[in-house]
Design a protein around this motif. Sequence first.
Motif, PDB file in Angstrom:
ATOM      1  N   GLY A 268       0.758  -1.264  -0.051  1.00 16.65           N
ATOM      2  CA  GLY A 268      -0.066   0.051   0.136  1.00 16.65           C
ATOM      3  C   GLY A 268       0.953   1.319  -0.024  1.00 16.65           C
ATOM      4  N   LYS A 269       1.976   0.952  -0.040  1.00 15.91           N
ATOM      5  CA  LYS A 269       3.132   2.267   0.140  1.00 15.91           C
ATOM      6  C   LYS A 269       3.753   2.545  -1.213  1.00 15.91           C
ATOM      7  CE  LYS A 269       4.154   1.493   5.045  1.00 15.91           C
ATOM      8  NZ  LYS A 269       3.324   0.266   5.315  1.00 15.91           N
ATOM      9  N   LYS A 270       3.487   3.919  -1.833  1.00 14.24           N
ATOM     10  CA  LYS A 270       4.021   4.394  -3.180  1.00 14.24           C
ATOM     11  C   LYS A 270       5.363   4.470  -3.111  1.00 14.24           C
ATOM     12  CE  LYS A 270       2.874   8.312  -5.107  1.00 14.24           C
ATOM     13  NZ  LYS A 270       2.105   9.449  -5.651  1.00 14.24           N
ATOM     14  N   ARG A 271       6.268   4.700  -1.679  1.00  9.84           N
ATOM     15  CA  ARG A 271       7.579   5.050  -1.549  1.00  9.84           C
ATOM     16  C   ARG A 271       8.559   4.042  -2.265  1.00  9.84           C
ATOM     17  NH1 ARG A 271       9.244   1.903   2.444  1.00  9.84           N
ATOM     18  NH2 ARG A 271       7.931   1.047   3.913  1.00  9.84           N
ATOM     19  N   PHE A 272       7.960   2.800  -2.627  1.00 15.25           N
ATOM     20  CA  PHE A 272       8.663   1.729  -3.197  1.00 15.25           C
ATOM     21  C   PHE A 272       9.073   2.128  -4.616  1.00 15.25           C
ATOM     22  CE2 PHE A 272       6.954  -0.750   0.235  1.00 15.25           C
ATOM     23  CZ  PHE A 272       8.211  -1.530   0.815  1.00 15.25           C
ATOM     24  N   LEU A 273       8.368   3.051  -5.383  1.00 18.07           N
ATOM     25  CA  LEU A 273       8.563   3.439  -6.657  1.00 18.07           C
ATOM     26  C   LEU A 273      10.197   4.148  -6.295  1.00 18.07           C
ATOM     27  CD1 LEU A 273       7.866   3.996  -9.505  1.00 18.07           C
ATOM     28  CD2 LEU A 273       7.157   6.004  -8.878  1.00 18.07           C
ATOM     29  N   ASN A 274      10.297   5.155  -5.566  1.00 23.30           N
ATOM     30  CA  ASN A 274      11.499   5.738  -5.325  1.00 23.30           C
ATOM     31  C   ASN A 274      12.562   5.080  -4.701  1.00 23.30           C
ATOM     32  OD1 ASN A 274      10.273   8.419  -6.072  1.00 23.30           O
ATOM     33  ND2 ASN A 274       9.635   8.740  -3.750  1.00 23.30           N
ATOM     34  N   GLN A 275      12.171   4.149  -4.011  1.00 19.88           N
ATOM     35  CA  GLN A 275      13.606   3.204  -3.602  1.00 19.88           C
ATOM     36  C   GLN A 275      14.060   2.310  -4.701  1.00 19.88           C
ATOM     37  OE1 GLN A 275      12.486   0.718  -0.064  1.00 19.88           O
ATOM     38  NE2 GLN A 275      11.633   2.359   1.007  1.00 19.88           N
ATOM     39  N   ILE A 276      13.243   1.930  -5.506  1.00 20.22           N
ATOM     40  CA  ILE A 276      13.578   1.074  -6.605  1.00 20.22           C
ATOM     41  C   ILE A 276      14.431   2.107  -7.906  1.00 20.22           C
ATOM     42  CG2 ILE A 276      12.990  -0.324  -8.679  1.00 20.22           C
ATOM     43  CD1 ILE A 276      10.708  -1.222  -6.798  1.00 20.22           C
ATOM     44  N   HIS A 277      14.027   3.350  -7.889  1.00 18.03           N
ATOM     45  CA  HIS A 277      14.386   4.407  -8.841  1.00 18.03           C
ATOM     46  C   HIS A 277      16.027   4.571  -8.145  1.00 18.03           C
ATOM     47  CE1 HIS A 277      15.505   7.977 -10.622  1.00 18.03           C
ATOM     48  NE2 HIS A 277      15.190   7.609 -11.636  1.00 18.03           N
ATOM     49  N   ASP A 278      15.880   4.798  -7.176  1.00 16.04           N
ATOM     50  CA  ASP A 278      17.215   5.376  -6.230  1.00 16.04           C
ATOM     51  C   ASP A 278      18.545   4.157  -6.286  1.00 16.04           C
ATOM     52  OD1 ASP A 278      16.070   7.750  -6.101  1.00 16.04           O
ATOM     53  OD2 ASP A 278      15.611   7.778  -4.012  1.00 16.04           O
ATOM     54  N   ARG A 279      17.847   2.912  -6.303  1.00 13.82           N
ATOM     55  CA  ARG A 279      18.962   1.950  -5.834  1.00 13.82           C
ATOM     56  C   ARG A 279      19.257   1.116  -7.085  1.00 13.82           C
ATOM     57  NH1 ARG A 279      16.159  -0.997  -0.438  1.00 13.82           N
ATOM     58  NH2 ARG A 279      15.793   1.181   0.686  1.00 13.82           N
ATOM     59  N   TYR A 280      18.575   1.679  -8.470  1.00 11.81           N
ATOM     60  CA  TYR A 280      18.699   0.760  -9.535  1.00 11.81           C
ATOM     61  C   TYR A 280      20.154   1.216 -10.150  1.00 11.81           C
ATOM     62  CZ  TYR A 280      17.925  -0.058 -14.345  1.00 11.81           C
ATOM     63  OH  TYR A 280      17.974  -0.686 -15.920  1.00 11.81           O
ATOM     64  N   GLN A 281      20.899   0.228 -10.593  1.00 13.32           N
ATOM     65  CA  GLN A 281      22.251   0.746 -11.139  1.00 13.32           C
ATOM     66  C   GLN A 281      22.094   0.982 -12.527  1.00 13.32           C
ATOM     67  OE1 GLN A 281      24.673  -2.350  -9.473  1.00 13.32           O
ATOM     68  NE2 GLN A 281      25.149  -1.302  -7.696  1.00 13.32           N
ATOM     69  N   GLY A 282      21.543   1.887 -12.821  1.00 12.47           N
ATOM     70  CA  GLY A 282      21.250   1.989 -14.431  1.00 12.47           C
ATOM     71  C   GLY A 282      20.701   3.444 -14.578  1.00 12.47           C
ATOM     72  N   GLU A 283      20.448   3.990 -15.638  1.00 12.41           N
ATOM     73  CA  GLU A 283      19.314   5.083 -16.189  1.00 12.41           C
ATOM     74  C   GLU A 283      18.198   4.754 -16.307  1.00 12.41           C
ATOM     75  OE1 GLU A 283      20.302   8.358 -16.415  1.00 12.41           O
ATOM     76  OE2 GLU A 283      22.327   7.570 -15.625  1.00 12.41           O
ATOM     77  N   ALA A 284      16.925   5.343 -15.748  1.00 14.75           N
ATOM     78  CA  ALA A 284      15.730   5.035 -15.765  1.00 14.75           C
ATOM     79  C   ALA A 284      14.739   6.686 -15.383  1.00 14.75           C
ATOM     80  CB  ALA A 284      15.161   4.151 -14.830  1.00 14.75           C
ATOM     81  N   ASP A 285      13.818   6.706 -16.260  1.00 16.16           N
ATOM     82  CA  ASP A 285      12.925   7.788 -16.163  1.00 16.16           C
ATOM     83  C   ASP A 285      11.749   7.417 -14.988  1.00 16.16           C
ATOM     84  OD1 ASP A 285      10.555   9.494 -16.209  1.00 16.16           O
ATOM     85  OD2 ASP A 285      11.017   9.966 -18.500  1.00 16.16           O
ATOM     86  N   LYS A 286      11.990   8.163 -14.110  1.00 15.45           N
ATOM     87  CA  LYS A 286      10.924   7.895 -12.935  1.00 15.45           C
ATOM     88  C   LYS A 286       9.566   8.233 -13.111  1.00 15.45           C
ATOM     89  CE  LYS A 286      11.109   9.892  -8.547  1.00 15.45           C
ATOM     90  NZ  LYS A 286      11.681  10.252  -7.523  1.00 15.45           N
TER      91      LYS A 286
END
Length: 329
Positions: A268-286
């Motif tokens: 139920g927590k949207k913060r996982f989107l930020n966590q995945i984006h921040d820890r991902y070792q690559g380029e990604a458009d959030k």
Amino acid sequence: MHKTIALTSVDTSTPIPELQAYLREKEWLNPDEKIISIAKPGEGNMNVVIRVVTDQRSFILKQSRPYVQKYQEVEAPVERIAVEKNFYQAVRDNAVNAHIPTILGYDSAENLLLLEDLGHCEDMVSIYRQRAIPAKELDRLIFILGLIHRKNVKDDFPDNLEMRRLNHQHIFVLPFLEDNGLDLDDVQPGLQELSIPFKTDAVLKSVVDRIGKKYLSPGKTLLHGDYYPGSWMTEGDNLYVIDPEFAFPGFAEFDLGVMAAHLIMATGKKRFLNQIHDRYQGEADKKLMGQVAGIEIIRRLIGLAQLPLERDINEKRKLLKKARRLIMG
């Protein structure tokens, strides 16, 4: 004249002598090895999967059919098993190798893959019930995905377009149709009414349509294609990623967004989107990640591919609202 043994289909009802003869001819059994039993290792959605136990070891046989095993009225390309083989071969020469099964044999004529038995693993769908994911496993899943995405896709990797077209219908089209033949009140009373605003919102649907076109377009990043808890397996401290039959060269945000969607639905927590984006070792458009996540949440709540997600109607309403905000950026 030597007669080739054919194995038109394999499942738990296949007679052991017939299966043993086939495996012997393929030289996938040792000369003195005998099959003791065959059984289902778990619930497969797309393909037939059986565990073969011999007097020396065990292994997994996986076969694709021209339909989805769980929904046999839904046609699906049998070539998906070749895509799975290609994916495992593509990532086996880096650290991903520790997190995937080894290919022991492949029979293209029978659409059959022989794989290492990873043991009595459990998939991670339990996170829907627990409403949480261990931080260590989350970090490893993000790390593994980064390694997969860094793999250079060779020109001969299958575009897997037929599987993508099938998936496209179930992700980007059918959940957003007013009359799609699915009575959601059979899934949960009140869900049909809850779905209507998402099927009648022209602006929302135009964004979904645009991302659906991107999904069908060629890309440069090797994707797993179905990176969700049903494809994540744990056994003790080991973590494995399986079932890459939806793999294709595409855009990284698709895998990342799907992963985020399932963690948002579980917790139920949207913060996982930020966590995945921040820890991902690559380029990604959030923003694009979030849009994919929103679409995946909607299709899992009001589409055909339902999850073992026990939530009351109010909780699903909140998740759908989060999904809308993610899609609209």
